[in-house]
Design an enzyme around this catalytic site. Structure first.
Site, PDB file in Angstrom:
ATOM      1  NE  ARG A 106      69.994  35.318  11.079  1.00 30.11           N
ATOM      2  CZ  ARG A 106      70.649  34.503  11.889  1.00 30.11           C
ATOM      3  NH1 ARG A 106      71.359  33.501  11.380  1.00 30.11           N
ATOM      4  NH2 ARG A 106      70.640  34.691  13.193  1.00 30.11           N
ATOM      5  CB  THR A 110      62.714  33.146   5.918  1.00 27.93           C
ATOM      6  OG1 THR A 110      63.339  34.428   5.728  1.00 27.93           O
ATOM      7  CG2 THR A 110      61.205  33.321   5.859  1.00 27.93           C
ATOM      8  CG  ASP A 202      73.751  39.820  17.199  1.00 30.33           C
ATOM      9  OD1 ASP A 202      74.513  40.724  16.796  1.00 30.33           O
ATOM     10  OD2 ASP A 202      72.675  39.518  16.632  1.00 30.33           O
ATOM     11  CG  ASP A 205      72.608  42.785  19.276  1.00 25.60           C
ATOM     12  OD1 ASP A 205      72.304  43.865  18.728  1.00 25.60           O
ATOM     13  OD2 ASP A 205      71.848  41.801  19.292  1.00 25.60           O
TER      14      ASP A 205
END
Length: 211
Positions: A106, A110, A202, A205
């Protein structure tokens, strides 16, 4: 067609998801919980798989026994990298399934997904596909992954995640109203960075210990 969202509310799934959400959960614990919860979710997602009678011999007698009619026709497609955590548990339950991978990242500005890898079985047009990714946040990655998969003309597609945001569900079903979403939870929404609240952080992660 109205998009379908199936929330898997089994107590064990909900309990393990709560353990995963806790900030003090270690990488090793998170990884183990991911494998366990994915196995449980696979049980629910595949409960409508067709069966066919096959002759077998028990220690006592012969019989026609119900066997999966399409185990080898399933494809599990992981959206890398966090999807690997769900993939492993599901493969324990469905070891004969084929595996595909879609690499997306990602753009931090944006939030648009960019593809860097794509590999699926060549005969996927005869197969049912489960796309797996722990988080459905903005929905951009999931939408892009399913759009890419549609080019290979699979028999059917289902999307499986641990946690979904309402914004992600809406975006996904605007593009793919015929693809059902299976999730353990629909959370409150997204923060200004596109992360799910309350979420679990996340997932990639936490799964790989990279933060």
């Amino acid at each position: 067609m109205t998009g379908q969202v199936i929330t898997i509310d089994h107590p064990l799934v909900q309990h393990k998801l709560s353990l995963m959400r806790r900030v003090e959960t270690t990488t090793a614990e998170f990884r183990a919980l991911m494998r366990e919860i994915s196995l449980l979710m696979a049980y629910e997602v595949t409960r409508d798989l067709p069966l066919k009678p096959e002759p077998i011999q028990t220690p006592m007698a012969s019989m026609l026994a119900p066997m999966l009619a399409a185990e080898k026709k399933l494809v599990l497609v992981s959206i890398m990298r966090a999807g690997q955590g769900l993939l492993e548990g599901m493969l324990e339950l469905i070891p004969a399934a084929r595996v595909g991978h879609i690499g997306l990242y990602r753009d931090p500005h944006t939030l648009i997904p960019i593809e860097y890898y794509f590999k699926v079985p060549t005969d996927i047009e005869d197969r049912d596909v489960l796309v797996v990714d722990p988080m459905l946040a903005t929905g951009h990655s999931a939408t892009a992954a399913v759009l890419r998969l549609r080019q290979t003309c699979p028999k059917s597609i289902r999307f499986v995640c641990l946690v979904a945001a309402p914004e992600g569900i809406q975006h996904f079903h605007e593009q793919h109203p015929d693809v059902p979403i299976y999730t353990a939870a629909v959370d409150e929404g997204l923060d200004e960075h596109g992360y799910i609240l309350p979420g679990l952080g996340d997932a990639g992660d936490r799964l790989f210990g990279t933060r």
